[in-house]
Design an enzyme around this catalytic site. Structure first.
Site, PDB file in Angstrom:
ATOM      1  N   HIS A  19     -50.236   3.969  15.032  1.00 28.83           N
ATOM      2  CA  HIS A  19     -49.589   2.726  15.494  1.00 28.83           C
ATOM      3  C   HIS A  19     -50.357   1.512  14.975  1.00 28.83           C
ATOM      4  O   HIS A  19     -51.574   1.433  15.145  1.00 28.83           O
ATOM      5  CB  HIS A  19     -49.541   2.678  17.018  1.00 28.83           C
ATOM      6  CG  HIS A  19     -48.610   3.688  17.618  1.00 28.83           C
ATOM      7  ND1 HIS A  19     -47.333   3.371  18.045  1.00 28.83           N
ATOM      8  CD2 HIS A  19     -48.758   5.015  17.847  1.00 28.83           C
ATOM      9  CE1 HIS A  19     -46.743   4.461  18.525  1.00 28.83           C
ATOM     10  NE2 HIS A  19     -47.585   5.463  18.415  1.00 28.83           N
ATOM     11  N   GLU A 217     -44.546  14.496  25.044  1.00 29.26           N
ATOM     12  CA  GLU A 217     -45.886  13.975  25.319  1.00 29.26           C
ATOM     13  C   GLU A 217     -46.013  13.757  26.830  1.00 29.26           C
ATOM     14  O   GLU A 217     -46.790  14.405  27.500  1.00 29.26           O
ATOM     15  CB  GLU A 217     -46.101  12.653  24.559  1.00 29.26           C
ATOM     16  CG  GLU A 217     -47.455  11.999  24.829  1.00 29.26           C
ATOM     17  CD  GLU A 217     -47.546  10.578  24.265  1.00 29.26           C
ATOM     18  OE1 GLU A 217     -46.503   9.932  24.061  1.00 29.26           O
ATOM     19  OE2 GLU A 217     -48.683  10.116  24.053  1.00 29.26           O
TER      20      GLU A 217
HETATM   21 ZN   LIG Z   1     -47.586   7.390  19.243  1.00 26.38          ZN
END
Ligand SMILES: [Zn+2]
Length: 372
Positions: A19, A217
């Site tokens: 990111h 996740e």
């Molecule tokens: Zn990520």
């Protein structure tokens, strides 16, 4: 062969999941915070005796991100996103992204970020995307001038908790031949299904824009199935797929419907172990599912997710996994090649990297081995 930090650091690597707002240099956070008159993270207000330095900034991010929950982890991004609201800021951070990738031995990188969060300084979405592209182009040109080769692409992220608008997919389609290689979906997974964005991802796929989605996740296999139904060609993390696999060793394991679907299509899992430990997937790396998924024959690549928050790098992620699970050079080569094969930049660029950079480099390391 001993997989030392020096050896892994020098290997050509692939970073599919990194990111932009999670990889700022601590020094850059310090400088931009001062420029904007914002409190420098890690500084006790009014503590003039202790002027902040890059080390205390780095420590603050790592500690704040280490709290064990995804929402707390995500809150550290408010501090970085605040420093990424103008074209010069975005350009600088994108250029530094490329410099840091090159320094880490990465030869193929995709950076992802959510343009909707970067219009506070008056930039339009497209201007923000252009600013990042300018920084990436500068970084790549500087690398080439220094004799280093790297291919870089942008992934534009929709956020699960925001409205599914058409603006990003339109920008991605308009820029698919000039640096934007795909779309992503990020943000809080549980309670915010990918299917809300199905129309956008279908439009992207129909126009040749590639799609990855964060799933598996903070939520389990049903979220992964939802992402696949929306056309995800890769999965951000995807590690909770392990909940759909029963039995410990490869021979006796049974894959559930979702795991079977991912395995059959060889959907690439973008696995980021250190980040997963911070958000509670496992408490120890030894308990992380990456090794089991690898041995089960799932396609996976290793990345760092957020280098600032996890105080890590692609090399460090590969080294930690190799040391924890006794992976060999061949395992690492497999993971690098899998990442490259599943990159979203044009195939010709990735195949050239594979044939001219990655395979020769691994061959050279094997050749240097005494027993080879
Ligand atoms: Zn990520």
């Amino acid at each position: 062969m001993d997989l030392t930090p020096a050896l892994v650091g020098a290997l050509p690597k692939v970073a599919l999941h990194d990111h932009l707002d999670g990889g700022l240099r601590a020094q850059t956070v310090l400088e931009l915070s001062r420029e904007l008159g914002l409190e420098v993270p890690g500084t006790a207000t009014g503590d003039e005796a202790q002027p902040p330095d890059a080390q205390s900034v780095a420590d603050w991010f790592h500690t704040a991100a280490d709290s064990g929950s995804l929402p707390a982890y995500l809150s550290t991004f408010e501090r970085t996103v605040a420093l990424m609201q103008t074209a010069p800021q975005l350009r600088r951070i994108a250029r530094e992204f490329v410099e840091d990738m090159v320094a880490d031995g990465v030869v193929y990188a995709e950076t992802r970020w959510a343009p909707h969060q970067h219009t506070g300084g008056g930039l339009s979405l497209d201007e923000a995307v252009q600013a990042v592209q300018d920084g990436l182009d500068e970084g790549v040109a500087a690398a080439e001038a220094a004799g280093k080769r790297i291919v870089v692409g942008q992934l534009l992220c929709y956020l699960r908790h925001l409205d599914p608008t058409d603006d990003l997919v339109e920008i991605a389609i308009a820029r698919r031949d000039s640096g934007v290689v795909g779309l992503d979906l990020a943000g809080p997974e549980e309670g915010f299904p990918a299917s809300w964005f199905r129309a956008q991802f279908e439009a992207a796929r129909a126009a040749g824009v590639r799609v990855t989605i964060h799933a598996g996740e903070a939520d389990g296999p049903s979220s992964i199935a939802d992402a696949l139904d929306c056309g995800a060609e890769r999965l951000g993390h995807g590690v909770r797929l392990i909940e759909d696999i029963t039995g410990g060793d490869v021979e006796s394991a049974a894959l559930g419907t979702v795991a079977e679907r991912v395995h059959r299509a060889q959907i690439c899992l973008e696995v980021c172990p250190s980040s997963n430990l911070q958000t509670g997937i496992a408490t120890e790396l030894a308990d992380h599912p990456v090794d089991r998924l690898h041995r089960h024959g799932f396609a996976l690549a290793l990345s760092s997710d957020n280098r600032l928050m996890s105080r890590t790098s692609t090399s460090r992620e590969m080294l930690r996994v190799a040391q924890t699970f006794d992976w060999t050079l061949a395992d690492l080569e497999h993971v690098v090649l899998t990442g490259l094969e599943n990159g979203f930049a044009p195939a010709a660029l990735r195949e050239a990297l594979r044939d001219e950079v990655v395979l020769p480099a691994f061959r050279a390391v094997r050749g240097a081995e005494p027993d080879a």
